[in-house]
Design an enzyme around this catalytic site. Structure first.
Site, PDB file in Angstrom:
ATOM      1  CG  HIS A  55      -5.906   3.975   2.707  1.00 39.23           C
ATOM      2  ND1 HIS A  55      -6.133   2.855   1.987  1.00 39.23           N
ATOM      3  CD2 HIS A  55      -6.756   4.765   2.371  1.00 39.23           C
ATOM      4  CE1 HIS A  55      -7.066   3.161   0.922  1.00 39.23           C
ATOM      5  NE2 HIS A  55      -7.556   4.486   1.269  1.00 39.23           N
ATOM      6  CG  HIS A 111      -0.734   1.340  -6.806  1.00 39.17           C
ATOM      7  ND1 HIS A 111      -2.111   1.785  -6.588  1.00 39.17           N
ATOM      8  CD2 HIS A 111      -0.879   1.137  -8.376  1.00 39.17           C
ATOM      9  CE1 HIS A 111      -2.958   1.513  -7.495  1.00 39.17           C
ATOM     10  NE2 HIS A 111      -2.339   1.090  -8.442  1.00 39.17           N
ATOM     11  CG  ASP A 150       0.596  -6.159 -10.554  1.00 39.62           C
ATOM     12  OD1 ASP A 150       0.111  -4.855 -10.415  1.00 39.62           O
ATOM     13  OD2 ASP A 150      -0.444  -6.979 -10.945  1.00 39.62           O
ATOM     14  CG  HIS A 176      -3.281   1.819  -0.371  1.00 40.80           C
ATOM     15  ND1 HIS A 176      -3.411   1.418   1.033  1.00 40.80           N
ATOM     16  CD2 HIS A 176      -1.802   1.997  -0.708  1.00 40.80           C
ATOM     17  CE1 HIS A 176      -2.421   1.431   1.551  1.00 40.80           C
ATOM     18  NE2 HIS A 176      -1.362   1.829   0.759  1.00 40.80           N
TER      19      HIS A 176
END
Ligand code: 5GP
Ligand code: ZN
Length: 124
Positions: free
Chosen positions: A54, A111, A38, A109
């Site tokens: 995606h 995560h 990150d 998206h």
């Protein structure tokens, strides 16, 4: 792997990271799964685990994606330790998937945040 199997959104920042159009510190990659640090870590260890496909969020997950999610979750213990999380139970980590506006999701998206390492953390 064909784009048919792994559709991407050309405007999605994480799809661009997978395609190496935006640089990131890569933690792991296989045919279906990608992980990277990150950019704004909350904890000494903070990486994001994402499907290459995606998928916008956890809200878009159904039985069809169960094998993919199972593989992703099964990677977490290994990657967390490799990235420097301390062993359970004294160590450990958090696995978080913010979903939707009220869930605090900023990137659309799917995560999983994996956060760990010695406390205190910046947040969380
Ligand atoms: P969300 O709030 O959607 O759960 O989390 C999105 C995460 O993506 C945030 O923790 C943010 O720091 C991270 N992020 C956003 N843009 C980028 C980027 O360009 N590169 C990396 N490595 N992380 C990013
Ligand atoms: Zn995407």
């Amino acid at each position: 792997m064909s784009e048919l199997n792994h559709p991407h959104d050309p405007d999605c920042i994480f799809c661009k990271i997978i395609a190496r159009k935006i640089p990131a510190k890569i933690v792991y990659e296989d045919e279906e799964v990608f992980a990277f640090h990150d950019i704004n870590p909350w904890a000494p260890v903070h990486f994001l685990l994402i499907p290459k496909m995606h998928i916008s969020s956890m809200a878009h997950i159904g039985a069809e994606q169960a094998p993919l999610l199972g593989r992703m979750m099964a990677l977490v213990p290994r990657l967390a330790l490799e990235q420097g999380c301390n062993p359970y139970p004294e160590g450990g980590y958090r696995v978080v998937s913010n979903t939707g506006r009220e869930g605090g999701q900023e990137v659309q998206h799917l995560h999983f945040h994996v956060m760990g390492g010695p406390r205190p953390w910046l947040r969380g």
